[in-house]
Design an enzyme around this catalytic site. Sequence first.
Site, short mmCIF file in Angstrom:
data_model
loop_
_atom_site.label_atom_id
_atom_site.label_comp_id
_atom_site.label_asym_id
_atom_site.label_seq_id
_atom_site.Cartn_x
_atom_site.Cartn_y
_atom_site.Cartn_z
CG HIS A 63 1.27 34.51 8.86
ND1 HIS A 63 1.44 33.77 7.72
CD2 HIS A 63 1.67 35.77 8.54
CE1 HIS A 63 1.90 34.53 6.76
NE2 HIS A 63 2.05 35.76 7.23
CE1 TYR A 66 8.26 32.19 10.86
CE2 TYR A 66 7.51 34.38 11.48
CZ TYR A 66 7.94 33.50 10.52
OH TYR A 66 8.06 33.91 9.22
CD GLU A 108 5.78 35.72 3.95
OE1 GLU A 108 4.98 34.77 4.14
OE2 GLU A 108 5.92 36.66 4.75
CB SER A 109 3.77 29.93 2.32
OG SER A 109 3.24 30.40 3.54
CG HIS A 110 -0.23 34.34 -0.21
ND1 HIS A 110 -1.29 34.99 -0.75
CD2 HIS A 110 0.05 34.99 0.94
CE1 HIS A 110 -1.63 36.00 0.02
NE2 HIS A 110 -0.84 36.03 1.04
NE ARG A 131 2.96 45.02 0.63
CZ ARG A 131 2.02 44.17 0.20
NH1 ARG A 131 1.57 44.26 -1.03
NH2 ARG A 131 1.55 43.24 0.98
CD GLN A 263 -4.18 38.89 1.91
OE1 GLN A 263 -4.32 38.00 1.08
NE2 GLN A 263 -3.47 38.71 3.01
CD GLN A 340 -1.88 42.32 -0.50
OE1 GLN A 340 -0.85 42.07 -1.10
NE2 GLN A 340 -2.02 42.05 0.79
N GLY A 571 13.17 33.42 5.74
CA GLY A 571 12.35 32.22 5.63
C GLY A 571 10.99 32.44 6.24
CB SER A 574 3.43 27.73 5.60
OG SER A 574 2.09 27.47 5.27
#
Lengths: 783, 264
Positions: A63, A66, A108-110, A131, A263, A340, A571, A574
Amino acid sequence: MDNNLKRCTPLKIIGLADPKVASNLRGSGIGMSVSEARSIAEVLGRDPTLTELFCYDAMWSEHCSYKSSRATLKEFLPTEGPNVVMGPVEDSGIVAIDDQWCVVISHESHNHPSQILPNEGAATGIGGIVRDVNCMGATVVATADPLRFGDPYGPKASKVRWVAEGVVDGIWQYGNALGVPNLGGDIVFNESFDDNCLVNVVSLGIVRRDQIIRSRAPPGAGEKGYDVILIGKPTDSSGLGGVTFASEALREEDEETNRGAVQIPDPFLKNVLFKANDDLFRLVREAGVEIGFKDLGGGGFTCATSEMGAAGGFGMEISLDDMHKAADFPPEVLSIAETQERFLIISPPELRDNILKIYNEDWDLPNVYEGARASVVGKMNTGDRFEVRHKGEVVCDVPIQHLTGGIRYQREERARTQSLAEPVIEEPQDYNQVLLKILRSPNIASREHVYRYYDTEVMGSAVIRPGEADAGLIAPVRGEKFGLALAVDSNPFYGRISPYWGGATAAAEAMRNVAAIGATPSTITDCLNYGNPEKPEAFWEFREGVKGLAESCKKLWLKGYENQPVPIVSGNVSFYNESPQGSVDPSPIIACVGIIKDIGKAISQEFKAAGDKLFLIGPRFDELGGSEYYRTMFGVTGANVPIVRFDLERDMIYAVIDAIDEGLLAAAHDISNGGLACTAMEMSLTRPAKFGFELDLDGAEESGMRTDTLLFSESSGFVLEARPGREARLMELLRSCHLEPMEIGKITSKRRMVMRRAGETLADLDLDEARMAWTCGLAEAMR
Amino acid sequence: MKIAVMQFPGTNCEHETLVAVKAVGMDGEIFRWNRSAGELSSFDGYFIPGGFSYQDRVRAGAIASKEPVLEALREEAARGKPIIGICNGFQILVEAGLLPGTGKIDMALAQNVMVSKGQIVRRGYYCDWINLRHEAPSRRCSGSFLIEKGALMRIPIAHGEGNLVTTTPGMMQKLNDEAQVVFRYCDKNGRVINEFPVNVNGSTESIAAICNPEGNVLGMMPHPERSFFAWQLPAFDPKKQRPDEPGPGRRVFESMKHYIEVSA
């Protein structure tokens, strides 16, 4: 190092056999490989401490580093262009709008957290991305969420629906409270996401070019001993190991333990922090000094501090004792927990009192949220170490560039072998029933059920909202006429057939969407969602997707600059989106930002007036592979996936932008899922849904093409409503762009949707009945 | 003429509200919750904008209503100065007892409950453009001073708790009799239909806005600052084609300005 300080006890690695090292690492909760641990011990010349191993584990995770993807991204993706102010080097990319204003974008990815705790996972996704944008000195002006869920009618339907509902709740509860409008996004359901939802998030910000703040220790920071200041929520143990967790495949039996890696978000505190940050930006401008500013995301405190220090070429000394925290956690927890709502500042000592006053007094953080504040936690120096102290011990003392440099892997790739074939099917007898069924299907139905939860209106900047057109549009700066358009796209069914064309079509469609409202594609971001890169097939899918995406960016060109690519400035990759049941369909999710000089010229997709003529650009091809028609009517995928004909695609995109700029169009909608038939129906069904249409498909005649192919092939194109009296000029403009526009019908005041071919009526559908099917489909799939 | 746009932790509409205040020619500034409440008396009028003050803890608006600045606003209201609460601002005014104006909490803005044909079809947060009908006579209320009775307004809502309910006996009667009902939700032709989607949140008698008996304090759930310019209108509204013209919500801000001029 101060000789009075003792180093805390190390974890034994040197001299032990591999199995013993592995058990020491796993026993301490560290995910890295034995060889990685050995390489660290070698560089340090001793056994590392527990905190050091945790820091490396986070920083060297897929993560943060890379490590599998970097070489491929560098090989293919175009990241430079005449409008690029900052490419993908920091938390967000920046592109120029005009001489003064820039747009800041992050993507982003979550995914993993949202599969485990959908509400918190999705909310934190928004919290993190805004953020990233804010820390560039920008005002956050929009978000969008591309979502992928499992099959709501499949064997895991109840879990899928629970995840989908929780994710949508998390998005609105966070985003609405924060006060940033949600410009849209998209939702696709398919069974490959049954155990691995995808929750991507895109955010846009606005900043003046001369007010950009960098996420690095500024020049002179080491020599002048700049402060390291941590602001926001008190550090706790939440999100511990979040990046490591994001870098492994999901197993159901780990769900309980993985919950701790999710989180806890707080939009309320973020709302206040953003306003305090505005005061910080003002202070810095007035003082005329440069600071470093970065959000704390993946990898927590260690990642933010060490990356900022390393980027400036300095060393730093940190005291965890000075950090504000929720309880007396061990040093490795304080170092990498992903609590967070925190930011980090590197600033000159003379600003210290003013900065602390902004957060601790003016915005009264300690009284707004228990334990929240700004604290000075360390100092920059001219050394090359990342040194962390805790309770009289040195818990971490490592070369800062080694920690942040990460590692690289050259992964193996191997083409996935699959046998693809076009199905043999009969042409439907009753198109009315086919159309109703497709309109109601969860991937075609109106998204209204979801976007009514999103505050699209906050900030008062929305010009075109979700559901009104192919892209959303905002006017982010009062008094300026320019607008920012945003669209997201990726079709997992295409990716399943061809990961290459999946990537290429996603980029092309996102650009087409932005063009359909009259905006010019300006930049692309990608969130590349794939399976386990240690498996050669998954890594091949990833590389194919990147190649396809890069090809579209390079061949569709930045309008106004021949042969210059549409740049990719931000970018995320994931990997590990897989469970023991398999990996997700290749999903390179693309966001495209478009710029329109005058928001007054933008157009939406709904039909405007009876009698207006309809034109088709983009010839139909036999490309039903991965189509809604195949899937909904026959449950098959097929083989003939839509491809991007780059010259044709570019001509269409440019022509539509120019036609809208000239005021020749009343409405435009791109052809994608559901083909020509769905595109025309959606223009009719979009509010106010006052007009029907009559299509005469002879105008779109392709020699001998079957009617179902003609109606449902998802080859790219546009349906255009010409402004009355401007048809001739429109035809002239389209032809000058090497296109062959086809007149395919007209808008009527009757509430009927009629399609004819060779004098025969194929479909004659009641508008209200169709609208009922179209507006119910998504709620039915999610409740 | 100087207007204070109140700001609590969690408020999120203060900037666009200030833009609207200034655009109609009033002076204004954002007033942070922890500033000295005494400074408020130097202002001529007040907006309490939307958002999620104090995270909607306890109930929407409940914590903010206990802040010292609200005590100061109560005094200014008693002097006849105009106060307009929008969305969360309306919720704060209700919690503070400034609306309906009895000094007590006499109503609540409860969770949205969308009812159609006797069925609950949805609950909670909802964002859309809706239509309002002005129910009070013109010159009745500070925020609709210039608006004729029966006039229609297209405007967006975005809230989870806008469902006005009261259990105080006689309260609905009083609100109607004394023309304290300022706006109701209606369809595009001005018909009040007491069910979803026309009554968008289940509010009693489709009420969207009320004022105090004196008319200087107004609370409304819809957002006039988001309907201030024609370019903000939804795509299907023909007025959007003339993006440089004023939007319907501008009348609320012009009304406050006129009200202050007339009261001076």
